[in-house]
Design an enzyme around this catalytic site. Structure first.
Site, PDB file in Angstrom:
ATOM      1  N   LYS A 148     -18.612 -18.746  -0.372  1.00 38.49           N
ATOM      2  CA  LYS A 148     -20.051 -18.712  -0.113  1.00 38.49           C
ATOM      3  C   LYS A 148     -20.845 -17.827  -1.057  1.00 38.49           C
ATOM      4  O   LYS A 148     -20.402 -16.746  -1.434  1.00 38.49           O
ATOM      5  CB  LYS A 148     -20.270 -18.194   1.309  1.00 38.49           C
ATOM      6  CG  LYS A 148     -19.802 -19.169   2.364  1.00 38.49           C
ATOM      7  CD  LYS A 148     -20.073 -18.604   3.726  1.00 38.49           C
ATOM      8  CE  LYS A 148     -19.849 -19.651   4.801  1.00 38.49           C
ATOM      9  NZ  LYS A 148     -20.068 -19.092   6.128  1.00 38.49           N
TER      10      LYS A 148
ATOM     11  N   GLY B  74     -13.109  -4.343   0.028  1.00 37.85           N
ATOM     12  CA  GLY B  74     -14.515  -3.947   0.106  1.00 37.85           C
ATOM     13  C   GLY B  74     -14.948  -3.008  -1.005  1.00 37.85           C
ATOM     14  O   GLY B  74     -16.030  -3.166  -1.572  1.00 37.85           O
TER      15      GLY B  74
ATOM     16  N   GLY C 136     -10.152  -9.434  -1.891  1.00 39.88           N
ATOM     17  CA  GLY C 136      -9.741 -10.459  -0.928  1.00 39.88           C
ATOM     18  C   GLY C 136      -8.758 -11.487  -1.436  1.00 39.88           C
ATOM     19  O   GLY C 136      -7.640 -11.180  -1.836  1.00 39.88           O
TER      20      GLY C 136
ATOM     21  N   ARG D 297       0.832  -1.214   0.000  1.00 42.09           N
ATOM     22  CA  ARG D 297       0.000   0.000   0.000  1.00 42.09           C
ATOM     23  C   ARG D 297       0.862   1.257   0.000  1.00 42.09           C
ATOM     24  O   ARG D 297       0.501   2.263  -0.615  1.00 42.09           O
ATOM     25  CB  ARG D 297      -0.948  -0.017   1.202  1.00 42.09           C
ATOM     26  CG  ARG D 297      -2.072  -1.012   0.971  1.00 42.09           C
ATOM     27  CD  ARG D 297      -3.119  -0.998   2.050  1.00 42.09           C
ATOM     28  NE  ARG D 297      -4.356  -1.563   1.526  1.00 42.09           N
ATOM     29  CZ  ARG D 297      -5.287  -2.148   2.257  1.00 42.09           C
ATOM     30  NH1 ARG D 297      -5.151  -2.235   3.562  1.00 42.09           N
ATOM     31  NH2 ARG D 297      -6.377  -2.620   1.702  1.00 42.09           N
TER      32      ARG D 297
HETATM   33  P1  AMP Z   1     -13.903 -15.786  -0.627  1.00 44.87           P
HETATM   34  O1  AMP Z   1     -13.251 -15.122   0.534  1.00 44.87           O
HETATM   35  O2  AMP Z   1     -15.384 -15.785  -0.579  1.00 44.87           O
HETATM   36  O3  AMP Z   1     -13.361 -15.323  -1.959  1.00 44.87           O
HETATM   37  O4  AMP Z   1     -13.566 -17.338  -0.493  1.00 44.87           O
HETATM   38  C1  AMP Z   1     -12.250 -17.813  -0.596  1.00 44.87           C
HETATM   39  C2  AMP Z   1     -12.159 -19.126   0.090  1.00 44.87           C
HETATM   40  O5  AMP Z   1     -13.008 -20.062  -0.521  1.00 44.87           O
HETATM   41  C3  AMP Z   1     -10.782 -19.720   0.045  1.00 44.87           C
HETATM   42  O6  AMP Z   1     -10.289 -19.789   1.349  1.00 44.87           O
HETATM   43  C4  AMP Z   1     -10.982 -21.106  -0.543  1.00 44.87           C
HETATM   44  O7  AMP Z   1     -10.242 -22.098   0.127  1.00 44.87           O
HETATM   45  C5  AMP Z   1     -12.446 -21.343  -0.334  1.00 44.87           C
HETATM   46  N1  AMP Z   1     -12.977 -22.310  -1.293  1.00 44.87           N
HETATM   47  C6  AMP Z   1     -12.992 -22.218  -2.620  1.00 44.87           C
HETATM   48  N2  AMP Z   1     -13.527 -23.316  -3.179  1.00 44.87           N
HETATM   49  C7  AMP Z   1     -13.866 -24.146  -2.168  1.00 44.87           C
HETATM   50  C8  AMP Z   1     -14.468 -25.433  -2.102  1.00 44.87           C
HETATM   51  N3  AMP Z   1     -14.821 -26.096  -3.221  1.00 44.87           N
HETATM   52  N4  AMP Z   1     -14.669 -25.984  -0.887  1.00 44.87           N
HETATM   53  C9  AMP Z   1     -14.308 -25.326   0.223  1.00 44.87           C
HETATM   54  N5  AMP Z   1     -13.739 -24.094   0.229  1.00 44.87           N
HETATM   55  C10 AMP Z   1     -13.515 -23.517  -0.958  1.00 44.87           C
END
Ligand code: AMP
Length: 396
Positions: free
Chosen positions: A197, A377, A354, A37
């Site tokens: 998610k 964000g 992220g 940064r």
């Molecule tokens: P996000 O912060 O929503 O972008 O999610 C990222 C996280 O999703 C990472 O830590 C990945 O390990 C997890 N992730 C991605 N695909 C899968 C999966 N098929 N099963 C479990 N975790 C996952």
């Protein structure tokens, strides 16, 4: 091309220039552990100083409730001096007598960092009285902190309303990239959205299906979609209660002529663990006692083909559990393919948010993308189609 006021329109010589920067850097034991940064704001600081402006840096650090020296920017001032290659001054408050004296002591081309703006409640409340206190210290305002632009705070939005306001070079670069990514993109546009998610990305998915020509859904969130279409997903991470939401997004995509590309196969294991024994199964044959941890090779081929058809790619979120090998392979392969198309001049690729930056770094291709945003964000809110107060205030 930008519809924002930039440093090109600012006459900074001899002026006191309040520059909002993002110095919310990771620290351990009083030392900065990642200077990304800091590096990002140096061009704007140097340009204003070289043009004879007095640079007065404003930034927040952490989430203090009132004045709390554990969240002082003082150690960060030392790090900025080191990276800038010249000593900068520091004032232990961002308003009041001490700050005013530090500003008065500046010569043209000097740089001063003011203490954490969040030591005052007026910062996050965008309190007009606090804005006025800050505004007394400057003649012009430059915002170079895109990552804080989704907040309407005194130093990110309020000041732009009371002083002549301009985008700094890093902000400008980010806005140009985002415009090319989604606002005025070269079509066809494909988006890749992965991550854990659906629940954290509903707004984002709903916005993207109305703007892009194809949407690739991967990662844990794809499981919820696969489940919603009636297929078994074994022990995979999923939010089964969001099946109706997933179907609504699929319907909205259909109505907007956006193709939805879901995995056609998955790399499965019995446990979420690095090196876990794994097999690839067709998406309609996922064993009941296993979990999908990555997209399979046929899905990667399908995603690569979508990338080949695209002129623009917007990417947020990994396609699998990329932190644990070998479940990083789908993400790495797709990222490398996008990087190659970008290098060949066939693709404009914009990524951010992220874990995406970490995933692209892991694949070794972050530098090959057209633009990688480190703004978490703010980048996500932009993908959600929301207007960012700090950006709106800079419109020409
Ligand atoms: P996000 O912060 O929503 O972008 O999610 C990222 C996280 O999703 C990472 O830590 C990945 O390990 C997890 N992730 C991605 N695909 C899968 C999966 N098929 N099963 C479990 N975790 C996952």
């Amino acid at each position: 091309m930008t519809a924002f006021r930039t440093l090109d329109q600012a006459d900074v010589k001899g002026k006191r220039v309040l520059v909002r920067v993002d110095l919310n850097v990771p620290m351990e034991n009083g030392r900065v552990t990642d200077a990304t940064r800091i590096e990002r704001v140096l061009p704007t600081i140097r340009e204003i100083a070289d043009k004879g402006g007095k640079v007065i840096l404003l930034a927040h650090f952490g989430r203090p409730k009132g004045r709390d020296l554990k969240e002082s920017l003082k150690p960060v001032a030392e790090a900025v001096s080191k990276h800038l290659g010249k000593t900068i001054a520091f004032a232990d408050d961002c308003i009041g007598e001490g700050a005013a004296q530090a500003v008065d002591a500046l010569k043209d081309g000097d740089v001063l960092l003011l203490e954490n703006t969040r030591f005052h409640a007026g910062e996050e409340k965008n309190d007009p009285a606090f804005v006025q206190e800050l505004a007394k210290l400057g003649d012009l305002y430059v915002n170079d902190a895109f990552s804080a632009a989704h907040r309407a705070h005194a130093s990110t939005e309020g000041l732009a309303r009371v002083l002549p306001a301009y985008a700094g070079r890093t902000m400008q670069q980010e806005l140009d990239a985002l415009t090319k990514g989604l606002e005025a993109p070269k079509r066809p546009v494909v988006a890749i959205v992965g991550g854990a998610k659906v629940s954290t990305k509903i707004d984002l998915l709903e916005n993207l299906v109305t703007k892009v020509d194809a949407l690739v859904i991967g990662g844990g969130m794809a499981n919820t979609f696969v489940h919603a279409t009636g297929l078994g997903i074994g022990k995979s991470l999923a939010e089964k209660d969001l099946a109706a939401t997933a179907m609504r997004i699929i319907e909205k995509a259909r109505a907007s002529n956006c193709a939805i590309i879901l995995p056609v196969d998955g790399v499965c294991a019995y446990e979420f663990k690095a090196g876990a024994v794994n097999h690839t199964y067709g998406i309609d044959a996922i064993p009941e006692d296993q979990m999908i941890l990555d997209v399979g090779s046929q899905s990667v081929e399908r995603i690569s083909a979508a990338i080949n058809d695209a002129a623009t790619l917007v990417w947020n979120g990994p396609l699998g559990a990329f932190e644990i090998a070998p479940f990083d392979q789908g993400t790495v392969a797709a990222a490398r393919h996008a990087a190659q198309r970008t290098r060949e001049g066939k693709l404009v690729s914009v990524a951010g948010g992220g874990d995406t930056v970490a995933a692209l770094n892991h694949a070794g291709v972050a530098d090959d993308f057209s633009y990688v945003s480190t703004a978490g964000g703010a980048f996500l809110e932009w993908l959600e189609g929301k207007s960012l107060p700090g950006v709106e205030a800079l419109r020409a």
